[in-house]
Write a protein that holds these residues in place. Structure first.
Motif, PDB file in Angstrom:
ATOM      1  N   ASP A 309      38.013  37.358  38.350  1.00 45.73           N
ATOM      2  CA  ASP A 309      37.360  37.114  39.666  1.00 45.73           C
ATOM      3  C   ASP A 309      35.978  36.983  39.151  1.00 45.73           C
ATOM      4  O   ASP A 309      35.472  36.953  38.228  1.00 45.73           O
ATOM      5  CB  ASP A 309      37.701  38.420  40.429  1.00 45.73           C
ATOM      6  N   ILE A 310      35.195  36.456  40.345  1.00 46.40           N
ATOM      7  CA  ILE A 310      34.006  35.984  40.556  1.00 46.40           C
ATOM      8  C   ILE A 310      32.803  36.814  39.455  1.00 46.40           C
ATOM      9  O   ILE A 310      31.991  36.296  39.126  1.00 46.40           O
ATOM     10  CB  ILE A 310      33.291  35.873  41.734  1.00 46.40           C
ATOM     11  N   TRP A 383      28.493  33.415  47.612  1.00 47.10           N
ATOM     12  CA  TRP A 383      28.356  34.311  46.686  1.00 47.10           C
ATOM     13  C   TRP A 383      26.868  34.303  45.913  1.00 47.10           C
ATOM     14  O   TRP A 383      26.076  35.509  46.081  1.00 47.10           O
ATOM     15  CB  TRP A 383      29.580  34.635  45.642  1.00 47.10           C
ATOM     16  N   ASP A 419      38.690  29.183  44.763  1.00 50.69           N
ATOM     17  CA  ASP A 419      38.635  30.132  45.722  1.00 50.69           C
ATOM     18  C   ASP A 419      37.576  29.367  46.845  1.00 50.69           C
ATOM     19  O   ASP A 419      36.856  28.437  46.536  1.00 50.69           O
ATOM     20  CB  ASP A 419      38.322  31.426  45.331  1.00 50.69           C
ATOM     21  N   ARG A 482      43.131  28.472  47.399  1.00 48.16           N
ATOM     22  CA  ARG A 482      43.475  29.174  48.495  1.00 48.16           C
ATOM     23  C   ARG A 482      43.462  28.112  49.589  1.00 48.16           C
ATOM     24  O   ARG A 482      44.075  28.266  50.564  1.00 48.16           O
ATOM     25  CB  ARG A 482      42.071  30.006  48.743  1.00 48.16           C
ATOM     26  N   TRP A 495      47.957  30.642  47.129  1.00 47.62           N
ATOM     27  CA  TRP A 495      48.356  32.020  47.466  1.00 47.62           C
ATOM     28  C   TRP A 495      47.845  32.447  48.977  1.00 47.62           C
ATOM     29  O   TRP A 495      47.296  31.667  49.243  1.00 47.62           O
ATOM     30  CB  TRP A 495      48.034  33.234  46.425  1.00 47.62           C
ATOM     31  N   ASP A 498      43.712  36.674  51.895  1.00 53.20           N
ATOM     32  CA  ASP A 498      43.272  38.260  51.754  1.00 53.20           C
ATOM     33  C   ASP A 498      43.841  39.082  52.999  1.00 53.20           C
ATOM     34  O   ASP A 498      43.519  39.375  54.155  1.00 53.20           O
ATOM     35  CB  ASP A 498      41.679  38.150  52.550  1.00 53.20           C
ATOM     36  N   PHE A 531      45.548  42.475  50.215  1.00 55.54           N
ATOM     37  CA  PHE A 531      44.175  42.328  49.615  1.00 55.54           C
ATOM     38  C   PHE A 531      43.138  43.390  49.831  1.00 55.54           C
ATOM     39  O   PHE A 531      42.409  43.945  49.049  1.00 55.54           O
ATOM     40  CB  PHE A 531      43.651  40.891  49.782  1.00 55.54           C
ATOM     41  N   HIS A 556      46.711  41.789  43.225  1.00 55.29           N
ATOM     42  CA  HIS A 556      45.360  41.404  43.430  1.00 55.29           C
ATOM     43  C   HIS A 556      44.765  42.272  44.429  1.00 55.29           C
ATOM     44  O   HIS A 556      45.694  42.689  45.470  1.00 55.29           O
ATOM     45  CB  HIS A 556      44.972  40.014  43.476  1.00 55.29           C
TER      46      HIS A 556
HETATM   47  O1  MIG Z   1      34.623  35.931  49.923  1.00 55.17           O
HETATM   48  O2  MIG Z   1      36.029  36.187  44.952  1.00 55.17           O
HETATM   49  O3  MIG Z   1      40.628  35.206  48.768  1.00 55.17           O
HETATM   50  O4  MIG Z   1      41.082  36.781  46.568  1.00 55.17           O
HETATM   51  O5  MIG Z   1      38.945  38.338  45.298  1.00 55.17           O
HETATM   52  C1  MIG Z   1      35.848  36.573  49.321  1.00 55.17           C
HETATM   53  C2  MIG Z   1      36.378  37.153  45.649  1.00 55.17           C
HETATM   54  C3  MIG Z   1      35.889  35.724  48.037  1.00 55.17           C
HETATM   55  C4  MIG Z   1      38.280  35.775  48.415  1.00 55.17           C
HETATM   56  C5  MIG Z   1      39.471  35.461  47.837  1.00 55.17           C
HETATM   57  C6  MIG Z   1      39.852  36.807  47.017  1.00 55.17           C
HETATM   58  C7  MIG Z   1      38.814  37.120  46.102  1.00 55.17           C
HETATM   59  C8  MIG Z   1      37.464  36.958  46.739  1.00 55.17           C
HETATM   60  N1  MIG Z   1      37.389  35.733  47.355  1.00 55.17           N
END
Ligand code: MIG
Length: 793
Positions: A309-310, A383, A419, A482, A495, A498, A531, A556
Motif C-alpha cells: 500500500d502507499i 496523501w 487507487d 478502484r 475491487w 472500502d 476494509f 486487505h
Molecule cells: O484514501 O492507500 O481503497 O484500499 O488501503 C484511502 C490507502 C486510500 C483507499 C483504498 C484502500 C487503501 C487506501 N486508499
C-alpha cells in the motif's frame, strides 16, 4: 460524518491534512462559482414536429423541429441510437467502430418508420418515441420521446410491471436495482461504505433488463454526470453530451459477446493472479513484508502475492520507493519470486507539488497536469498533501505517465494497484473531486470535468496497461483499479473498495459483484473481512469462504485495524481457512479456464443464478447465491451463527461438492451447514478440473439426460506463447458413460497422467481407447486418451 470516520481521517492525514481539506473545499467552490455556467430557467423541449427523414448507412436519420436522431443497426443484435444536439462522446470506451452494417429493411407509413434486421424491429413514431420488438412482436423496450433541457438529456423508458434491472456498474444496492435512484459519478465514499451508499467508484451506465418479454442490455455512451431513477419508468438524465445509446438483444451469451466486441474484451491475467493475495494498509517496511511471508510459510499456507500500500513510497510521492523502508526492493522482489510470491504496488494519480521532486518537475515542464480555465495548474489534496493531477485525457500525459512505471517494473514489481482514480481529492465538504470547471484535453477537442471525470480512471488504467506492455513485453500486464468506466476490463480488474467490516457488507458483496459482471466488468474482488474495521473470527472466516470463489482473492484492511493474516484468529479458524486456500489452489485450472473464456466472450465468471434459466422468475431476485462459470453454484453463509440456510437451485441436477448428494432443481430447501464449509453445488454434466502437487484430477459429474461439452484451457501461465484447449464430450446413460477427448493448440498437456474421478455413480469398469484399465473405487488413472468408456453399477 460519524466520530469513527473523523478518527480515521485524523489518523490517516493528521491535523495539517484536515486544514488542507478545508482549504481545498473553499478553493474548489470558488473556482466553480467563478467559471461554472449559470443556468437560468430552461425550457423542456420535446423533439417536436418531424421535418425530414433520410436513409443512412445501416439505418435512418430523422430530423425533428428541436432535435434529430440516427438509428443504426451495427449488427442484427446491436442498435446504436444517437440524439442530437450535443457533443458526440469521445470514443474512449469503444473498442470497435468498423461494424459491417447492412441496410435494414425499412417500412414507413404515416405513423412512423420500422427498421428490421435479423430478429429485431425498431419502430420510431413521428413524435420521437421508439419501440423495440423481437420477431414474435414482444415489446422489449419502449422509449418516450427524449426531452432536452438546456444541455441536459432526459430519457424515460417505460418498464413492464415485472421488469427487473441489473448492473449500472458498482452499486451497493439489491441485485434488482428497481426501485431506486442512482448516480453515475465515480466517487470515493472516503474510508467506508455499505448497503445504500451511492454513487461509488465505478458508475458504468450499462444495465440488463429482464422481463416476461425477454431481456436486453443498454449502454449509455455518455460520460457526463448522470442520474437514473428507476420506478414505474426508467428515467435517465445526462448533464451534457449527445444522447447516444446502444441496445443489445438476444441470448445472454449473444448480448455479452456483442458488448465485449463494442467495448473490448477483458485481458487474460497471468496465472499467479488467481492465487491468494495478502494485503494490509500498515505493512510499511521490507521487514514487515518478510515477516508476513514467513507467517505463511510457518503456518503452511499458500500465497501468491503481497501488496504494498502507499507507505512504500517516499512521502507518498508516486513512483518513488522509500529507501529507508525498502533499501533493496530488487532483492526483495527476487527473493520472493524464488518462493513463487509476487509483489504488487499501489499507485495514486496525485503528484506531490514539490519542486525537489523529479516527477512533479518533469510533469510541469511537459505540461501534463490538469488546469483550471484560467490556465493555472489545478491543485488538490491527497496523501502527499497539496498535489497536481495528470490529465489522462491528454495523449502526451498518458505517454508521460506511462514512462514512469519503468522504475517500479525494473525493481521487479509484478502487478499494479490503481487507487484514488475516481479521481479523488480530499475535501472537508462537498464533492471530493476536481472542480467541475477543470479543463481537460479530451484528446485535443476540449472538455470540462463534468465530461472527463468518469473517464479518468479508465484512461489512467490504459496508460498503466500500455506501460507494462511496453516494458515487460513477455508478461501479461496485471492492474487492478478502484475506478473505471465501460471498457475498464480491457486494462484492469477492480475491487469493491472500502467496504465496512460488517455482516451487512459481506452480504452486499454478492449483488455488487454480480452487478459489476452484468455491466461488463468481469473480474472483481472484495477486501476479505471488509476494509474499515476489525471483523471477528466468524465474519472473517465466512468472508474468506465466499471470496475463495471470486476472481480476485485478497485480504486487505485499513490502517489502524487489527492485523488480519489468515492465521490471526488461531484455531479452528486457521485450519478451516487453510482448507479453503488449498481448495482455491486446486481449482486454479477451472478458474484459469474461466478467465480465458471471459477474455474471449466478455462474460464474467461470476453470474446470477437466473443466468441458468431466465424464464424461472423465482431466480430473478436471488442475491445470496452466485454461479462460478457453468459448473459451480455457491451459496455462501452471510449471517452470524447460521447453521442452516435456504438454497434455491435452478433447473437441472446438482451435486453437493462435499458429499456428492444429488439435488434436483428447480427447488428450494433448507440445508444444514457447519462452520467448516459453505454450500457448493456442481451441475450435472460438468467436469471440474482440480490440481494438486503437480497432478490433475478431472472430476466428472454425469448427466444422464443431456450430452455435454466441457473444456479446460492451459498455457505457460504468463506471456503470449503456445496454449491448448482440451475438449471433453460427455455422453452419459443410466449405466454407462462415454467421454471423448480432443484438443486444439500446441501447448503440451502439462501432466503425464490424469485422474478421472466419478461422482454420483458407482464405477465398475473402464475401457481406455479399447483397453480395459484398472480402477480403484470411483477413480481411474490414465495417460491422455481419445475415448473412455465407463460402466456403472
Ligand atoms: O484514501 O492507500 O481503497 O484500499 O488501503 C484511502 C490507502 C486510500 C483507499 C483504498 C484502500 C487503501 C487506501 N486508499
Amino acid at each position: 460524518m460519524d466520530i469513527r470516520k473523523i478518527i480515521y481521517v485524523l489518523r490517516a492525514i493528521g491535523i495539517n491534512g484536515i486544514v488542507r481539506t478545508l482549504q481545498y473545499g473553499f478553493a474548489r467552490d470558488r473556482v466553480d462559482n467563478k467559471y461554472s455556467k449559470r443556468v437560468s430557467a430552461v425550457k423542456r423541449l420535446y423533439p417536436g414536429e418531424l421535418q425530414s427523414e433520410n436513409s443512412i448507412k445501416g439505418g435512418i436519420q430523422l430530423k425533428f423541429e428541436h432535435s434529430s436522431v440516427e438509428l443504426i443497426f451495427l449488427s442484427p443484435n446491436l442498435i446504436q441510437i444517437s440524439w442530437e444536439p450535443g457533443k458526440p462522446p469521445f470514443p474512449y470506451s469503444i473498442a470497435k467502430s468498423d461494424w459491417e452494417t447492412q441496410q435494414p429493411l425499412i417500412n414507413s407509413d404515416t405513423s412512423g418508420h420500422s427498421l428490421i434486421w435479423g430478429d429485431f424491429t425498431v419502430t420510431i413514431d413521428n413524435t420521437g418515441g421508439i419501440c423495440f420488438q423481437d420477431f414474435k412482436g414482444n415489446i422489449l423496450r419502449r422509449d418516450n420521446p427524449p426531452i432536452r433541457e438546456g444541455d441536459q438529456w432526459n430519457l424515460s423508458t417505460i418498464l413492464a410491471p415485472e421488469e427487473h434491472i441489473y448492473g449500472l456498474g458498482e452499486r451497493a444496492s439489491s441485485l434488482n436495482l428497481r426501485p431506486g435512484n442512482y448516480c453515475s459519478w465515480n466517487t470515493d465514499p472516503a474510508g467506508s461504505y455499505t448497503h445504500g451508499n451511492d454513487p461509488l467508484y465505478i458508475g458504468t451506465p450499462i444495465y440488463l433488463s429482464l422481463s416476461n418479454a425477454g431481456s436486453y442490455l443498454v449502454y449509455y455512451d455518455n460520460s457526463f454526470r448522470s442520474y437514473f431513477q428507476i420506478g414505474d419508468n426508467f428515467k435517465a438524465s445526462f448533464t451534457g453530451g449527445m444522447l447516444r445509446y446502444y441496445l443489445f438483444f438476444g441470448s445472454f451469451e449473444k448480448i455479452f459477446e456483442q458488448l465485449a466486441e463494442l467495448v473490448g474484451r477483458p485481458c487474460m491475467p497471468p496465472r499467479w493472479v488467481l492465487g491468494y493475495h495478502q494485503s494490509h494498509w500498515g505493512y510499511r517496511t521490507e521487514a514487515d513484508i518478510r515477516e508476513v511471508v514467513k507467517g505463511f510459510e510457518e503456518h503452511n499456507l499458500p500465497v501468491s502475492a503481497i501488496h504494498l500500500d502507499i507507505d512504500y513510497m517516499d512521502g507518498f510521492r508516486v513512483f518513488t520507493i522509500n529507501s529507508n523502508r525498502f533499501p533493496e526492493m530488487k532483492k526483495l522482489t527476487s527473493d520472493l519470486e524464488d518462493k513463487g510470491i509476487k509483489l504488487v504496488a499501489s499507485l495514486n494519480p496525485a503528484v506531490k507539488r514539490d519542486r525537489k521532486y523529479e516527477v512533479f518537475n518533469q510533469g510541469s515542464s511537459k505540461d501534463v497536469f490538469c488546469k483550471l480555465p484560467n490556465g493555472k495548474i489545478l491543485s488538490g489534496v491527497s496523501w502527499p498533501g497539496w498535489s497536481v493531477f495528470p490529465d489522462f485525457t491528454k495523449p502526451e500525459a498518458r505517454k508521460w505517465w506511462q514512462d514512469q512505471y519503468k522504475s517500479l517494473l525494473s525493481a521487479g514489481i509484478s502487478g499494479i494497484w490503481h487507487d484514488m482514480n475516481e479521481p479523488a481529492s480530499f475535501a472537508a465538504w462537498g464533492d471530493k473531486t476536481f472542480p467541475i470547471s477543470t479543463s481537460h484535453s479530451m484528446d485535443g477537442r476540449g472538455g470540462d470535468h463534468l465530461e472527463a471525470h468518469n473517464l479518468y480512471g479508465l484512461l489512467m488504467n490504459q496508460a498503466g496497461y500500455e506501460a507494462i506492455h511496453e516494458y515487460t513485453p513477455n508478461k501479461r500486464p496485471w492492474i487492478f483499479s478502484r475506478a473505471g468506466w465501460a471498457g475498464l476490463h480491457r486494462y484492469a480488474w477492480n475491487w469493491t473498495g472500502d467496504v465496512e467490516s460488517t455482516w451487512e457488507s459481506l452480504k452486499q458483496t454478492i449483488p455488487t459483484i454480480l452487478g459489476l459482471g452484468l455491466s461488463g466488468h468481469a473480474f472483481s474482488g472484495v477486501d476479505i473481512g471488509g476494509f474499515s474495521g476489525s471483523p471477528g473470527a466468524e465474519l472473517y472466516l465466512r468472508w474468506f469462504q465466499m471470496a475463495t470463489f471470486l476472481p480476485l482473492f485478497r485480504t486487505h484492511s485499513a490502517i489502524g485495524t487489527k492485523s488480519r493474516e489468515p492465521w490471526a484468529y488461531g484455531e479452528p479458524t486457521t485450519g478451516i481457512i487453510r482448507n479453503f486456500l488449498k481448495l482455491r489452489y486446486k481449482l486454479i485450472p477451472y478458474l484459469y479456464t474461466l478467465a480465458w473464456e471471459a477474455a474471449h466472450t466478455g462474460i464474467s465468471p461470476i453470474r446470477p443464478i437466473f443466468w441458468e434459466n431466465p424464464e424461472d422468475k423465482r431466480l430473478w431476485d436471488v442475491e445470496d447465491e452466485f454461479l462460478l462459470g457453468n459448473a459451480v453454484l455457491l451459496a455462501p453463509i452471510l449471517h452470524e451463527k447460521e447453521y442452516k440456510r435456504r438454497i434455491t437451485l435452478p433447473r437441472g441436477n446438482w451435486y453437493s461438492f462435499w458429499d456428492d448428494q444429488q439435488y434436483i432443481g428447480p427447488s428450494q430447501f433448507e440445508l444444514p451447514v457447519t462452520l467448516e464449509t459453505i454450500p457448493l453445488f456442481i451441475k450435472s454434466g460438468s467436469l471440474l478440473p482440480m490440481e494438486e502437487s503437480g497432478k490433475i484430477c478431472i472430476n466428472v459429474y454425469p448427466d444422464i439426460v443431456n450430452t455435454n461439452s466441457n473444456h479446460i484451457y492451459f498455457d505457460d501461465g504468463d506471456g503470449y506463447g503456445a496454449w491448448r484447449v482440451d475438449n471433453f464430450h460427455f455422453n452419459a446413460k443410466q449405466n454407462s458413460m462415454d467421454i471423448s477427448w480432443v484438443h486444439e493448440g500446441e501447448f503440451p498437456f502439462p501432466y503425464p497422467f490424469v485422474t478421472i474421478q466419478i461422482h454420483g455413480k458407482q464405477l465398475i469398469n473402464a475401457i481406455v481407447d479399447g483397453n480395459p484399465r484398472r480402477i480403484q473405487g470411483n477413480t481411474l488413472i490414465t495417460p491422455i486418451f481419445k475415448n473412455l468408456n465407463l460402466y456403472f453399477e
